[in-house]
Enzyme design. Structure first.
Site, mmCIF file in Angstrom:
data_model
loop_
_atom_site.group_PDB
_atom_site.id
_atom_site.type_symbol
_atom_site.label_atom_id
_atom_site.label_comp_id
_atom_site.label_asym_id
_atom_site.label_seq_id
_atom_site.Cartn_x
_atom_site.Cartn_y
_atom_site.Cartn_z
ATOM 1 N N CYS A 2 34.826 45.719 64.514
ATOM 2 C CA CYS A 2 33.867 44.655 64.184
ATOM 3 C C CYS A 2 33.429 44.775 62.726
ATOM 4 O O CYS A 2 33.557 45.791 62.098
ATOM 5 C CB CYS A 2 32.653 44.776 65.089
ATOM 6 S SG CYS A 2 33.055 44.703 66.833
ATOM 7 N N ARG A 27 39.605 42.486 58.906
ATOM 8 C CA ARG A 27 39.421 43.536 59.922
ATOM 9 C C ARG A 27 39.911 43.061 61.282
ATOM 10 O O ARG A 27 40.011 43.843 62.223
ATOM 11 C CB ARG A 27 37.949 43.945 60.000
ATOM 12 C CG ARG A 27 37.413 44.594 58.740
ATOM 13 C CD ARG A 27 35.890 44.641 58.724
ATOM 14 N NE ARG A 27 35.373 45.590 59.690
ATOM 15 C CZ ARG A 27 35.053 46.864 59.395
ATOM 16 N NH1 ARG A 27 35.235 47.302 58.165
ATOM 17 N NH2 ARG A 27 34.576 47.680 60.288
ATOM 18 N N TRP A 75 35.559 42.219 67.190
ATOM 19 C CA TRP A 75 36.894 42.525 67.695
ATOM 20 C C TRP A 75 36.666 43.122 69.077
ATOM 21 O O TRP A 75 36.203 44.259 69.217
ATOM 22 C CB TRP A 75 37.608 43.522 66.797
ATOM 23 C CG TRP A 75 39.069 43.464 66.928
ATOM 24 C CD1 TRP A 75 39.912 42.552 66.384
ATOM 25 C CD2 TRP A 75 39.901 44.336 67.695
ATOM 26 N NE1 TRP A 75 41.207 42.798 66.746
ATOM 27 C CE2 TRP A 75 41.237 43.885 67.559
ATOM 28 C CE3 TRP A 75 39.657 45.433 68.472
ATOM 29 C CZ2 TRP A 75 42.315 44.513 68.164
ATOM 30 C CZ3 TRP A 75 40.730 46.069 69.075
ATOM 31 C CH2 TRP A 75 42.037 45.608 68.942
ATOM 32 N N ASN A 99 28.608 47.527 65.472
ATOM 33 C CA ASN A 99 29.996 47.954 65.313
ATOM 34 C C ASN A 99 30.099 49.335 65.948
ATOM 35 O O ASN A 99 29.358 50.241 65.596
ATOM 36 C CB ASN A 99 30.385 48.016 63.825
ATOM 37 C CG ASN A 99 31.843 48.432 63.647
ATOM 38 O OD1 ASN A 99 32.641 48.292 64.569
ATOM 39 N ND2 ASN A 99 32.167 48.980 62.499
ATOM 40 N N GLY A 100 31.008 49.460 66.943
ATOM 41 C CA GLY A 100 31.168 50.763 67.608
ATOM 42 C C GLY A 100 31.273 50.577 69.113
ATOM 43 O O GLY A 100 31.454 49.475 69.605
ATOM 44 N N GLU A 482 60.879 57.277 67.404
ATOM 45 C CA GLU A 482 59.827 56.586 66.632
ATOM 46 C C GLU A 482 59.962 56.924 65.151
ATOM 47 O O GLU A 482 59.802 56.047 64.293
ATOM 48 C CB GLU A 482 58.450 56.978 67.155
ATOM 49 C CG GLU A 482 57.287 56.345 66.398
ATOM 50 C CD GLU A 482 57.329 54.818 66.380
ATOM 51 O OE1 GLU A 482 58.123 54.210 67.106
ATOM 52 O OE2 GLU A 482 56.574 54.230 65.602
ATOM 53 N N LYS A 486 60.340 54.038 62.262
ATOM 54 C CA LYS A 486 59.356 53.947 61.168
ATOM 55 C C LYS A 486 60.049 53.947 59.814
ATOM 56 O O LYS A 486 59.779 53.139 58.953
ATOM 57 C CB LYS A 486 58.373 55.131 61.227
ATOM 58 C CG LYS A 486 57.251 54.971 62.191
ATOM 59 C CD LYS A 486 56.162 54.018 61.772
ATOM 60 C CE LYS A 486 56.124 52.650 62.360
ATOM 61 N NZ LYS A 486 56.566 52.361 63.661
ATOM 62 N N GLU A 489 62.382 50.670 59.335
ATOM 63 C CA GLU A 489 61.778 49.325 59.331
ATOM 64 C C GLU A 489 60.958 49.075 58.060
ATOM 65 O O GLU A 489 60.760 47.922 57.696
ATOM 66 C CB GLU A 489 60.953 49.080 60.581
ATOM 67 C CG GLU A 489 59.669 49.847 60.720
ATOM 68 C CD GLU A 489 58.883 49.406 61.952
ATOM 69 O OE1 GLU A 489 58.931 48.240 62.344
ATOM 70 O OE2 GLU A 489 58.233 50.282 62.543
ATOM 71 N N HIS A 505 78.976 65.351 69.873
ATOM 72 C CA HIS A 505 79.920 64.620 70.747
ATOM 73 C C HIS A 505 80.369 63.311 70.107
ATOM 74 O O HIS A 505 80.543 62.307 70.796
ATOM 75 C CB HIS A 505 79.267 64.375 72.106
ATOM 76 C CG HIS A 505 78.953 65.634 72.846
ATOM 77 N ND1 HIS A 505 79.906 66.413 73.460
ATOM 78 C CD2 HIS A 505 77.773 66.304 72.989
ATOM 79 C CE1 HIS A 505 79.346 67.491 73.982
ATOM 80 N NE2 HIS A 505 78.044 67.445 73.721
ATOM 81 N N LYS A 604 54.368 40.832 63.221
ATOM 82 C CA LYS A 604 53.471 41.813 63.843
ATOM 83 C C LYS A 604 53.499 41.665 65.358
ATOM 84 O O LYS A 604 53.402 42.621 66.081
ATOM 85 C CB LYS A 604 52.027 41.631 63.330
ATOM 86 C CG LYS A 604 51.042 42.661 63.868
ATOM 87 C CD LYS A 604 51.454 44.066 63.531
ATOM 88 C CE LYS A 604 50.570 45.114 64.173
ATOM 89 N NZ LYS A 604 51.163 46.486 64.086
HETATM 90 C C1 AGP Z 1 56.857 48.900 65.467
HETATM 91 O O1 AGP Z 1 56.490 49.421 64.199
HETATM 92 C C2 AGP Z 1 57.252 47.454 65.390
HETATM 93 N N1 AGP Z 1 56.238 46.689 64.746
HETATM 94 C C3 AGP Z 1 57.706 46.917 66.730
HETATM 95 O O2 AGP Z 1 58.721 47.744 67.239
HETATM 96 C C4 AGP Z 1 56.615 46.809 67.828
HETATM 97 O O3 AGP Z 1 56.274 48.105 68.265
HETATM 98 C C5 AGP Z 1 57.190 46.024 69.015
HETATM 99 O O4 AGP Z 1 57.522 44.723 68.554
HETATM 100 C C6 AGP Z 1 56.228 45.921 70.192
HETATM 101 O O5 AGP Z 1 55.063 45.236 69.790
HETATM 102 P P1 AGP Z 1 53.785 45.274 70.778
HETATM 103 O O6 AGP Z 1 53.390 46.711 70.891
HETATM 104 O O7 AGP Z 1 52.765 44.429 70.110
HETATM 105 O O8 AGP Z 1 54.218 44.726 72.089
#
Ligand code: AGP
Length: 609
Positions: A2, A27, A75, A99-100, A482, A486, A489, A505, A604
């Site tokens: 928030c 935010r 939020w 906020n909190g 992961e 990271k 991407e 293998h 996103k």
């Molecule tokens: C991860 O860094 C990516 N932005 C992407 O793999 C993301 O995790 C995936 O699209 C799932 O998104 P969500 O967690 O909002 O469902």
């Protein structure tokens, strides 16, 4: 999280609130409101939606000119986005923004209800307003009332408070959530961060934990917990509006990596009661956990990678057979459901189309579903039978960090809760897991954030390469998935995760002199095996960086670089490794000048299948 803003002085306060709130939009929020003090008391206008919705509402229901006001962007955490849950909240003569998270708001509400208080919203904030009002009715003094009420609250809060009968005064207290005071030409301000105040002034004063402040048009007085009072001491910030949007960090991703310690605490603590894992606040009882005989985790991308870690922990701690499924594959190769199957979907955004489709498929088959989601009241959260929110706060960077981190922390807590409910763990063992997550993990993340120079140096050695490999065994293999995502991407360097024992293998044919290989080796029981895999790639010229616990015996000839992790519990070491791989990705992309917060081709929230 928030956003709060407030003002008292000689100018019209409402336009200032709107301006400051629009700056706080970064935010992330889902509702917004303003309270303005007028001769007759305090008027409130608030609504679900964006600031332009509030502006339309103000055109229809204009607030009288006021020189004292507070504002808020919410939020949602407790209670979904709605007009009634939006801040500011009123209780009697008190109107406040928050906020909190007040963790014990349910027990406080129950006490207040015994004395006849009724609540309109589902928020912890309205309970806080009612408690402060009850104390104010009893004590008649704002400072004493705020102190007495907040002494009963557990959790994190920053409050901006108006009292109907205290014209021109804005009262403030903070504990666990940030709050900044500021001095302008025309009065005094407060806000969640300096961003919102830069349009008005650069003179600020950061409040101490537990401090109360009283802002009037003439002065700002600070009251410490020991009862001492002193005027605010003003400093001048070097921030600019652009830099301050990111809290002074160059990228949202770096800011969000640094938010992880607090995000883990905020996500785990509401699921802890008397030191034991407890999801009753999420409406999930030990009796429900006992019905779970098998788990299918379904998600995409990093959320699916969090599921890979969660699956191993759920099987190891809770003995619950767990499989992990790519959401976009799930309903085309339908898994078998047996009695006691629980489908767990994971999604930071709560809107990912593939994951939503998988959730709906599971529901169509009558299988119980549970969603782990960061964004409250989103489609996936609403449609699942049960939901457990991560409280990471809004995640702006496309590449998830604190979202993934809090997903893993919630899954680990869930594994302890199931294990304890089913008698596979006794209270001491369950407490140990929870303590590691609540205390050791944030500290381990903090410790790794201090190693930024090493990550920058490692990144320098990566930028000229086209192919990088992460290898690991067990949980380290899950984390490697992961780590690889990271790096690739945000830096656009091809990176592949491989089970350490599997590389030989076939894929080892890709290793050539200089190929960077990161070996994750946090599990003492598997270090020797991983060590032999390291020698396999090194003998073919790979540049090996080992990521392992302090105290791991590493023969000098087997690696070119070692990233040491603070020794400790399994979760602490794994989250430390996560921080390392996040920072290596970040530093590499920064060196390459990539658009770190908005990588090419990515969104996103992927709301298309
Ligand atoms: C991860 O860094 C990516 N932005 C992407 O793999 C993301 O995790 C995936 O699209 C799932 O998104 P969500 O967690 O909002 O469902």
């Amino acid at each position: 999280m928030c956003g709060i803003i407030g003002f008292t002085g000689t100018a019209n306060a409402v336009p200032k609130m709107l301006k400051g709130l629009s700056v706080l939009e970064y935010r992330g929020y889902d509702s917004v409101g303003i309270a303005a003090q007028t001769a007759g008391g305090v008027d409130v206008v608030k609504c679900k939606g964006r600031i332009h919705v509030l502006e339309e509402k103000l055109r229809d229901e204009p607030l009288p000119e006021s020189r004292c006001a507070i504002g808020h962007t919410r939020w949602a955490t407790h209670g979904g986005p709605s007009d009634v849950n939006a801040h500011p909240h009123r209780a009697g003569r008190v109107v406040l923004v928050h906020n909190g998270i007040i963790e014990n708001y349910r027990e406080l509400a129950a006490d207040l209800q015994k004395s006849g208080v009724t609540f309109l919203s589902q928020t912890d904030t309205e309970v806080a307003a009612a408690l402060i009002n009850a104390c104010y009715d009893r004590l008649g003094d704002p400072a004493a009332a705020i102190r007495q009420a907040t002494d009963r609250m557990r959790g994190a809060y920053a409050f901006g408070i108006l009292f109907d009968d205290r014209p021109g005064e804005v009262w403030v207290i903070r504990r666990g959530s940030p709050l900044i005071l500021a001095k302008g030409q025309d009065g005094f301000y407060l806000a969640s961060d300096m961003t919102a105040l830069l349009p008005f002034t650069k003179q600020y004063c950061a409040m101490e934990e537990g401090e109360i402040a009283c802002l009037t048009p003439e002065h700002t007085l600070l009251m410490r917990e020991d009862g001492s009072t002193q005027p605010a001491v003003w400093k001048t910030t070097s921030m600019t509006p652009e830099s301050a949007q990111k809290g002074g960090y160059p990228h949202f991703m770096l800011k969000e990596i640094h938010e992880q310690p607090g995000a883990v605490r905020k996500s785990v603590s509401p699921r802890v009661a008397d030191g034991l894992p407890d999801f009753s606040a999420d409406g999930i009882t030990p009796e429900f956990w006992k019905t779970v005989k098998g788990i299918q985790i379904v998600a995409c991308g990093s959320a699916m990678h969090a599921g890979l870690v969660g699956a191993r922990v759920l099987e190891e701690l809770a003995g619950a057979p767990t499989t992990v499924h790519i959401a976009s594959e799930y309903r085309y190769y339908p898994p078998l459901f047996s009695e006691g199957t629980l489908v767990v979907v994971i999604s930071q955004s709560g809107e990912t189309a593939d994951t939503l489709a998988a959730l709906r498929y599971a529901k169509s088959r009558g299988v119980p579903t549970l969603a782990i989601v960061n964004a409250v009241e989103t489609t996936i959260a609403r449609e699942a039978d049960r939901r457990v929110y991560t409280y990471a706060g809004p995640e702006i960077a496309v590449a998830t960090t604190k979202g993934y981190c809090t997903q893993v922390s919630v899954l680990w807590t869930m594994a302890a809760a199931i294990a304890y409910a089913c008698g596979r763990m006794d209270a001491a063992q369950a407490r140990a897991v929870v303590a590691a997550l609540e205390q050791e993990v944030p500290q381990a993340i903090e410790a790794m954030l201090a190693k930024r120079d090493q990550f920058a140096r490692i990144a320098k050695g990566l930028v000229d390469h086209e192919h990088v490999f992460y290898i690991g065994r067990g949980l380290d293999y899950a984390m490697s998935m992961e780590a690889a995502l990271k790096l690739k991407e945000i830096s656009y360097i091809h990176c592949e995760a491989y089970a350490a024992g599997e590389l030989k293998h076939g894929t080892i044919s890709l290793i050539e002199p200089g190929t960077p290989v990161f070996a994750l080796a946090t599990d003492p029981a598997l270090v020797d095996k991983t060590e032999s895999n390291i020698r396999e790639v090194r003998s073919r010229g790979a540049q090996v960086t080992m990521i392992c616990r302090e105290g791991t015996a590493v023969p000098a000839e087997s690696t070119d670089e070692i990233v040491y992790l603070p020794d400790g519990s399994a979760p602490a070491v794994l989250f430390a490794a996560l921080t390392a791989v996040q920072m290596i990705a970040y530093e590499t992309a920064a060196r390459l000048g990539c658009d770190i917060d908005r990588p090419r081709n990515l969104a996103k929230s992927v709301t298309v299948e």
